[in-house]
Design a protein around this motif. Sequence first.
Motif, PDB file in Angstrom:
ATOM      1  N   LEU A  51       0.850  -1.178   0.000  1.00 32.03           N
ATOM      2  CA  LEU A  51       0.000   0.000   0.000  1.00 32.03           C
ATOM      3  C   LEU A  51       0.886   1.229   0.000  1.00 32.03           C
ATOM      4  O   LEU A  51       1.766   1.364   0.846  1.00 32.03           O
ATOM      5  CB  LEU A  51      -0.908   0.014   1.233  1.00 32.03           C
ATOM      6  CG  LEU A  51      -1.839   1.220   1.362  1.00 32.03           C
ATOM      7  CD1 LEU A  51      -2.982   1.107   0.353  1.00 32.03           C
ATOM      8  CD2 LEU A  51      -2.391   1.337   2.767  1.00 32.03           C
ATOM      9  N   THR A  62      -5.560   6.036   3.379  1.00 30.49           N
ATOM     10  CA  THR A  62      -5.951   5.481   2.085  1.00 30.49           C
ATOM     11  C   THR A  62      -4.788   5.604   1.121  1.00 30.49           C
ATOM     12  O   THR A  62      -3.885   6.407   1.312  1.00 30.49           O
ATOM     13  CB  THR A  62      -7.178   6.203   1.492  1.00 30.49           C
ATOM     14  OG1 THR A  62      -6.860   7.586   1.338  1.00 30.49           O
ATOM     15  CG2 THR A  62      -8.387   6.046   2.371  1.00 30.49           C
ATOM     16  N   TYR A  65      -3.083   0.369  -3.908  1.00 26.71           N
ATOM     17  CA  TYR A  65      -2.639  -0.967  -3.523  1.00 26.71           C
ATOM     18  C   TYR A  65      -2.064  -1.659  -4.747  1.00 26.71           C
ATOM     19  O   TYR A  65      -2.700  -1.721  -5.800  1.00 26.71           O
ATOM     20  CB  TYR A  65      -3.829  -1.748  -2.957  1.00 26.71           C
ATOM     21  CG  TYR A  65      -3.565  -3.210  -2.754  1.00 26.71           C
ATOM     22  CD1 TYR A  65      -2.750  -3.662  -1.736  1.00 26.71           C
ATOM     23  CD2 TYR A  65      -4.141  -4.152  -3.597  1.00 26.71           C
ATOM     24  CE1 TYR A  65      -2.508  -5.005  -1.548  1.00 26.71           C
ATOM     25  CE2 TYR A  65      -3.918  -5.498  -3.416  1.00 26.71           C
ATOM     26  CZ  TYR A  65      -3.103  -5.915  -2.389  1.00 26.71           C
ATOM     27  OH  TYR A  65      -2.869  -7.254  -2.215  1.00 26.71           O
ATOM     28  N   ARG A  74      -4.822  -1.162  -7.516  1.00 26.86           N
ATOM     29  CA  ARG A  74      -6.167  -0.663  -7.211  1.00 26.86           C
ATOM     30  C   ARG A  74      -6.044   0.558  -6.318  1.00 26.86           C
ATOM     31  O   ARG A  74      -5.212   0.596  -5.413  1.00 26.86           O
ATOM     32  CB  ARG A  74      -6.985  -1.727  -6.485  1.00 26.86           C
ATOM     33  CG  ARG A  74      -7.275  -2.941  -7.320  1.00 26.86           C
ATOM     34  CD  ARG A  74      -8.282  -3.837  -6.638  1.00 26.86           C
ATOM     35  NE  ARG A  74      -7.820  -4.335  -5.362  1.00 26.86           N
ATOM     36  CZ  ARG A  74      -7.650  -5.622  -5.076  1.00 26.86           C
ATOM     37  NH1 ARG A  74      -7.909  -6.533  -5.980  1.00 26.86           N
ATOM     38  NH2 ARG A  74      -7.252  -5.989  -3.895  1.00 26.86           N
ATOM     39  N   MET A  77      -7.900   1.800  -1.392  1.00 23.64           N
ATOM     40  CA  MET A  77      -7.790   0.835  -0.302  1.00 23.64           C
ATOM     41  C   MET A  77      -7.486   1.597   0.987  1.00 23.64           C
ATOM     42  O   MET A  77      -6.761   2.582   0.981  1.00 23.64           O
ATOM     43  CB  MET A  77      -6.691  -0.181  -0.587  1.00 23.64           C
ATOM     44  CG  MET A  77      -6.913  -0.983  -1.854  1.00 23.64           C
ATOM     45  SD  MET A  77      -8.389  -1.991  -1.814  1.00 23.64           S
ATOM     46  CE  MET A  77      -7.756  -3.445  -1.046  1.00 23.64           C
ATOM     47  N   THR A  78      -8.051   1.132   2.109  1.00 23.88           N
ATOM     48  CA  THR A  78      -7.865   1.815   3.389  1.00 23.88           C
ATOM     49  C   THR A  78      -7.204   0.900   4.397  1.00 23.88           C
ATOM     50  O   THR A  78      -7.391  -0.311   4.371  1.00 23.88           O
ATOM     51  CB  THR A  78      -9.214   2.296   3.976  1.00 23.88           C
ATOM     52  OG1 THR A  78     -10.025   1.163   4.236  1.00 23.88           O
ATOM     53  CG2 THR A  78      -9.911   3.250   3.048  1.00 23.88           C
ATOM     54  N   VAL A  95      -4.915  -8.078   2.239  1.00 25.01           N
ATOM     55  CA  VAL A  95      -6.279  -7.588   2.060  1.00 25.01           C
ATOM     56  C   VAL A  95      -7.242  -8.422   2.888  1.00 25.01           C
ATOM     57  O   VAL A  95      -7.190  -9.655   2.869  1.00 25.01           O
ATOM     58  CB  VAL A  95      -6.683  -7.651   0.567  1.00 25.01           C
ATOM     59  CG1 VAL A  95      -8.121  -7.181   0.368  1.00 25.01           C
ATOM     60  CG2 VAL A  95      -5.730  -6.818  -0.278  1.00 25.01           C
ATOM     61  N   THR A  99     -13.382  -6.972   1.056  1.00 27.26           N
ATOM     62  CA  THR A  99     -13.447  -5.571   1.495  1.00 27.26           C
ATOM     63  C   THR A  99     -12.427  -4.752   0.719  1.00 27.26           C
ATOM     64  O   THR A  99     -11.645  -5.283  -0.076  1.00 27.26           O
ATOM     65  CB  THR A  99     -13.133  -5.429   2.999  1.00 27.26           C
ATOM     66  OG1 THR A  99     -11.766  -5.782   3.229  1.00 27.26           O
ATOM     67  CG2 THR A  99     -14.044  -6.270   3.857  1.00 27.26           C
ATOM     68  N   HIS A 100     -12.425  -3.452   0.996  1.00 27.40           N
ATOM     69  CA  HIS A 100     -11.396  -2.548   0.479  1.00 27.40           C
ATOM     70  C   HIS A 100     -10.448  -2.149   1.605  1.00 27.40           C
ATOM     71  O   HIS A 100      -9.827  -1.100   1.553  1.00 27.40           O
ATOM     72  CB  HIS A 100     -12.035  -1.301  -0.132  1.00 27.40           C
ATOM     73  CG  HIS A 100     -12.775  -1.581  -1.391  1.00 27.40           C
ATOM     74  ND1 HIS A 100     -12.153  -1.892  -2.571  1.00 27.40           N
ATOM     75  CD2 HIS A 100     -14.106  -1.630  -1.659  1.00 27.40           C
ATOM     76  CE1 HIS A 100     -13.048  -2.100  -3.508  1.00 27.40           C
ATOM     77  NE2 HIS A 100     -14.258  -1.957  -2.973  1.00 27.40           N
ATOM     78  N   GLU A 101     -10.355  -2.997   2.624  1.00 28.83           N
ATOM     79  CA  GLU A 101      -9.495  -2.729   3.773  1.00 28.83           C
ATOM     80  C   GLU A 101      -8.268  -3.632   3.724  1.00 28.83           C
ATOM     81  O   GLU A 101      -8.355  -4.786   3.318  1.00 28.83           O
ATOM     82  CB  GLU A 101     -10.235  -2.981   5.080  1.00 28.83           C
ATOM     83  CG  GLU A 101     -11.375  -2.038   5.325  1.00 28.83           C
ATOM     84  CD  GLU A 101     -12.058  -2.332   6.650  1.00 28.83           C
ATOM     85  OE1 GLU A 101     -11.334  -2.467   7.666  1.00 28.83           O
ATOM     86  OE2 GLU A 101     -13.280  -2.452   6.653  1.00 28.83           O
ATOM     87  N   VAL A 102      -7.145  -3.067   4.146  1.00 29.80           N
ATOM     88  CA  VAL A 102      -5.905  -3.831   4.222  1.00 29.80           C
ATOM     89  C   VAL A 102      -5.373  -3.758   5.649  1.00 29.80           C
ATOM     90  O   VAL A 102      -5.698  -2.840   6.402  1.00 29.80           O
ATOM     91  CB  VAL A 102      -4.846  -3.310   3.222  1.00 29.80           C
ATOM     92  CG1 VAL A 102      -5.288  -3.547   1.800  1.00 29.80           C
ATOM     93  CG2 VAL A 102      -4.534  -1.844   3.442  1.00 29.80           C
TER      94      VAL A 102
END
Length: 156
Positions: A51, A62, A65, A74, A77-78, A95, A99-102
């Motif tokens: 990230l 944010t 990624y 992408r 990503m948060t 990841v 989700t869009h969370e890392v």
Amino acid sequence: MKASSSDRLFLLGRRTALGGVAVLLLAAGFWSSWGTAQHVVLAKGREHGTLTVTRCSASSCTGSYDPDGPAGPRAGMTAERSVAVRKGERIPVVVKPDTHEVVRTGLGGQLHAWLPFGGALLLASPLIGAGLRMTRTAWVTGLAGLGVLVAVFLAL
């Protein structure tokens, strides 16, 4: 002088109550840590990458990624905000599924994930020592919690 049965019953009740509070504290700390730690500890089979932090708010950061492998980068990503993360920094992450969370990986990520459990260990140690009169166990518990907190401070 012998303790009366009401005195023994009171001591048993006190020990039971304080033991329950200590167990509750430790269970809550573990559960709070496991929500993040499971993605770091059980990272095999999950999507890994890097990230690049572009912006941070009070609670999250944010960025873009870049996954390991053939998939393309992408955006959006948060990651949970950490004091050690700055704009422009590249951190290894995994990841969270669907989700869009890392979550940060490596030693720093593992230690950061277990931070709530370290705090719970430190908070439970006086209950164990003073309330349950288990001083050696209290010292071990308190030092383990302090060790986690210091390790997180040094690693991040």
